[in-house]
Motif scaffolding. Structure first.
Motif, PDB file in Angstrom:
ATOM      1  N   THR A 270       0.807  -1.215   0.000  1.00 43.17           N
ATOM      2  CA  THR A 270       0.000   0.000   0.000  1.00 43.17           C
ATOM      3  C   THR A 270       0.837   1.261   0.000  1.00 43.17           C
ATOM      4  OG1 THR A 270      -0.104  -0.046   2.432  1.00 43.17           O
ATOM      5  CG2 THR A 270      -1.873  -1.157   1.237  1.00 43.17           C
ATOM      6  N   GLU A 271       2.088   1.185  -0.443  1.00 48.74           N
ATOM      7  CA  GLU A 271       2.956   2.357  -0.383  1.00 48.74           C
ATOM      8  C   GLU A 271       2.469   3.492  -1.270  1.00 48.74           C
ATOM      9  OE1 GLU A 271       6.728   0.926  -1.523  1.00 48.74           O
ATOM     10  OE2 GLU A 271       6.166   0.405  -3.568  1.00 48.74           O
TER      11      GLU A 271
ATOM     12  N   VAL B  82       5.220   7.306  19.826  1.00 53.58           N
ATOM     13  CA  VAL B  82       4.923   8.538  19.094  1.00 53.58           C
ATOM     14  C   VAL B  82       3.701   8.350  18.200  1.00 53.58           C
ATOM     15  CG1 VAL B  82       5.745  10.057  17.249  1.00 53.58           C
ATOM     16  CG2 VAL B  82       7.235   9.533  19.173  1.00 53.58           C
ATOM     17  N   LYS B  83       3.609   7.197  17.567  1.00 52.64           N
ATOM     18  CA  LYS B  83       2.452   6.929  16.697  1.00 52.64           C
ATOM     19  C   LYS B  83       1.156   6.929  17.505  1.00 52.64           C
ATOM     20  CE  LYS B  83       4.924   4.307  13.146  1.00 52.64           C
ATOM     21  NZ  LYS B  83       5.125   2.977  12.506  1.00 52.64           N
ATOM     22  N   ILE B  84       1.181   6.299  18.670  1.00 47.15           N
ATOM     23  CA  ILE B  84      -0.017   6.289  19.519  1.00 47.15           C
ATOM     24  C   ILE B  84      -0.329   7.701  19.997  1.00 47.15           C
ATOM     25  CG2 ILE B  84      -0.980   5.470  21.708  1.00 47.15           C
ATOM     26  CD1 ILE B  84       0.601   2.903  21.331  1.00 47.15           C
ATOM     27  N   LEU B  85       0.708   8.440  20.381  1.00 45.03           N
ATOM     28  CA  LEU B  85       0.526   9.816  20.842  1.00 45.03           C
ATOM     29  C   LEU B  85      -0.124  10.670  19.758  1.00 45.03           C
ATOM     30  CD1 LEU B  85       1.151  12.086  22.941  1.00 45.03           C
ATOM     31  CD2 LEU B  85       3.350  12.386  21.762  1.00 45.03           C
ATOM     32  N   ILE B  86       0.394  10.603  18.551  1.00 47.21           N
ATOM     33  CA  ILE B  86      -0.145  11.396  17.448  1.00 47.21           C
ATOM     34  C   ILE B  86      -1.600  11.022  17.168  1.00 47.21           C
ATOM     35  CG2 ILE B  86       0.033  11.825  14.958  1.00 47.21           C
ATOM     36  CD1 ILE B  86       3.068  11.597  15.259  1.00 47.21           C
ATOM     37  N   SER B  87      -1.918   9.742  17.322  1.00 45.94           N
ATOM     38  CA  SER B  87      -3.287   9.294  17.036  1.00 45.94           C
ATOM     39  C   SER B  87      -4.315   9.943  17.953  1.00 45.94           C
ATOM     40  CB  SER B  87      -3.373   7.769  17.153  1.00 45.94           C
ATOM     41  OG  SER B  87      -3.407   7.350  18.510  1.00 45.94           O
ATOM     42  N   THR B  88      -3.885  10.415  19.136  1.00 47.65           N
ATOM     43  CA  THR B  88      -4.826  11.018  20.080  1.00 47.65           C
ATOM     44  C   THR B  88      -5.102  12.488  19.781  1.00 47.65           C
ATOM     45  OG1 THR B  88      -3.099  11.716  21.656  1.00 47.65           O
ATOM     46  CG2 THR B  88      -4.000   9.483  21.917  1.00 47.65           C
ATOM     47  N   PHE B  89      -4.273  13.112  18.965  1.00 50.59           N
ATOM     48  CA  PHE B  89      -4.404  14.555  18.738  1.00 50.59           C
ATOM     49  C   PHE B  89      -5.771  14.971  18.195  1.00 50.59           C
ATOM     50  CE2 PHE B  89       0.473  15.358  18.348  1.00 50.59           C
ATOM     51  CZ  PHE B  89       0.600  15.099  19.702  1.00 50.59           C
ATOM     52  N   PRO B  90      -6.345  14.260  17.216  1.00 47.25           N
ATOM     53  CA  PRO B  90      -7.683  14.663  16.751  1.00 47.25           C
ATOM     54  C   PRO B  90      -8.727  14.648  17.863  1.00 47.25           C
ATOM     55  CG  PRO B  90      -6.687  13.142  15.185  1.00 47.25           C
ATOM     56  CD  PRO B  90      -5.810  13.139  16.402  1.00 47.25           C
TER      57      PRO B  90
ATOM     58  N   ILE C 145      -1.741   8.938   5.184  1.00 48.06           N
ATOM     59  CA  ILE C 145      -2.390   9.492   6.370  1.00 48.06           C
ATOM     60  C   ILE C 145      -3.620   8.676   6.740  1.00 48.06           C
ATOM     61  CG2 ILE C 145      -3.595  11.504   7.310  1.00 48.06           C
ATOM     62  CD1 ILE C 145      -1.793  13.267   5.629  1.00 48.06           C
ATOM     63  N   ILE C 146      -4.451   8.349   5.750  1.00 47.34           N
ATOM     64  CA  ILE C 146      -5.642   7.538   6.012  1.00 47.34           C
ATOM     65  C   ILE C 146      -5.236   6.170   6.538  1.00 47.34           C
ATOM     66  CG2 ILE C 146      -7.607   6.382   4.933  1.00 47.34           C
ATOM     67  CD1 ILE C 146      -7.841   8.744   3.039  1.00 47.34           C
ATOM     68  N   ASP C 147      -4.225   5.568   5.917  1.00 47.69           N
ATOM     69  CA  ASP C 147      -3.761   4.244   6.331  1.00 47.69           C
ATOM     70  C   ASP C 147      -3.246   4.256   7.770  1.00 47.69           C
ATOM     71  OD1 ASP C 147      -3.019   1.429   5.511  1.00 47.69           O
ATOM     72  OD2 ASP C 147      -1.048   2.178   6.099  1.00 47.69           O
ATOM     73  N   PHE C 148      -2.650   5.379   8.169  1.00 45.04           N
ATOM     74  CA  PHE C 148      -2.099   5.495   9.516  1.00 45.04           C
ATOM     75  C   PHE C 148      -3.187   5.304  10.561  1.00 45.04           C
ATOM     76  CE2 PHE C 148      -1.209   8.263  13.210  1.00 45.04           C
ATOM     77  CZ  PHE C 148      -0.042   7.675  13.667  1.00 45.04           C
ATOM     78  N   TRP C 149      -4.314   6.027  10.407  1.00 41.50           N
ATOM     79  CA  TRP C 149      -5.393   5.931  11.393  1.00 41.50           C
ATOM     80  C   TRP C 149      -6.294   4.722  11.157  1.00 41.50           C
ATOM     81  CZ3 TRP C 149      -3.551  11.011  11.087  1.00 41.50           C
ATOM     82  CH2 TRP C 149      -3.364  11.649  12.323  1.00 41.50           C
TER      83      TRP C 149
END
Length: 329
Positions: A75-76, A260-268, A81-85
């Motif tokens: 899926t590269e 960091v990935k989990i942290l960023i996921s909480t920002f929205p 961004i969509i794939d991240f969440w």
């Protein structure tokens, strides 16, 4: 074959494959898929002959990491961004779900301690929240608006100030995990004691329901996000204390990246909570009860689903489709 012999025969292969995935040294997708199939076969063998062995947990996690690597290759060219969440964060939350559970246990324990302390010590609330805040709240209660504090300031000013503060708390909860998780636990302790004593204060003044209708309109996502951020901090701390098959430095890098990935996921969710506090909470005392309760249930359900239920669905979905994905590589 005895379990000990099975592990001894394959351990070197598993560790080599795990390190290769972690260090991105496998660039050939055919080689990656081949080694993945070997791990899946070993996992199936272990499930058949050693159903209660801890090696099942290890092989399952190794297979999950390998599949994430394979799927990322496929899926590269999709929207990163969509794939991240949609995929990456839920799979991480599934893999590290024990840390999320531990963070919630700590949260409820400390909040309970705060409430019990306030119930048994008349001055405890003042020592935690300060005389000025308590006196202001008492005046608001007398005036018939217990959560009037949320109406001070402009909508945008409140939204920005509250959001920035919540982001700082969450980031600190994660960063302080570098001290073996102790710093993270301290952040949780400080905030949970405050929350527990704060809610008991309103209960004691017989305006608990009014406070819930106001505070938890934004608090559901705000507090939940802080707990998830604390889980990220605990992951960081565990990566230092328990490096497993990695060097301590490699484990720390892996823990940092995951956290960091989990942290960023909480920002929205943190931004959404700030918006609700700045623009909606101030009207809690004039909106219908069903509306305030509906907002609380909706926001709590949304963030609970994303971090506690959706990861299981994504994990199951990818396990079910792994064969077809491998054939397409």
């Amino acid at each position: 074959m005895r379990e000990v012999a099975f592990i001894k025969q394959n351990k070197e292969k598993w560790v080599r494959f795990e390190n290769a995935i972690a260090n991105n040294t496998i660039t050939n997708t055919d080689e990656l898929a081949s080694q993945y199939i070997q791990v899946v076969n070993d996992l199936a063998y272990a499930q058949t002959y050693y159903p209660k062995s801890k090696v099942l947990i290890y092989l399952n996690q190794l297979a999950a990491k390998a599949f994430q690597k394979i799927y990322k290759t496929k899926t590269e060219d999709t929207n990163r961004i969509i794939d991240f969440w949609k995929r990456e964060v839920p799979l991480i939350c599934y893999q590290y779900r024990q840390f999320i559970y531990v963070a919630f246990i700590i949260f409820f324990a400390f909040t309970f301690i705060g409430a019990i302390s306030a119930a048994n010590d008349g001055e405890f609330v003042r020592s935690i929240l300060g005389d000025e805040y308590v006196d202001m709240s008492l005046e608001n209660i007398k005036a018939g608006d217990p959560v009037a504090v949320y109406k001070s300031g402009s909508n945008w000013g409140s939204f920005i100030g509250i959001t920035v503060n919540n982001l700082k708390v969450g980031i600190m909860a994660f960063i302080l995990g570098v001290f073996g998780g102790i710093g993270t636990i301290y952040i949780l302790f400080k905030n949970c004691i405050m929350l527990g004593s704060f809610q008991y204060f309103f209960y004691e003044k017989q305006v608990f329901w009014e406070s819930v209708r106001g505070i938890w309109i934004h608090g559901s996502m705000e507090i939940f996000a802080i707990v998830i951020e604390a889980a990220a901090g605990l992951i960081l701390g565990a990566s230092i204390l328990f490096p497993a098959t990695y060097s301590r430095y490699e484990s720390f890098k892996k823990g940092t990246k995951t956290g960091v990935k989990i942290l960023i996921s909480t920002f929205p969710f943190t931004f959404s909570a700030g918006f609700l506090e700045g623009f909606i909470t101030r009207y809690s005392n004039v909106m219908p009860h069903w509306m305030s309760v509906g907002i609380i249930i909706s926001t709590l359900s949304l963030i609970s689903y994303y971090y506690l239920i959706y990861p299981f669905k994504i994990h199951k979905r990818f396990n079910e489709t792994v064969t077809s994905n491998l054939l397409d590589i």
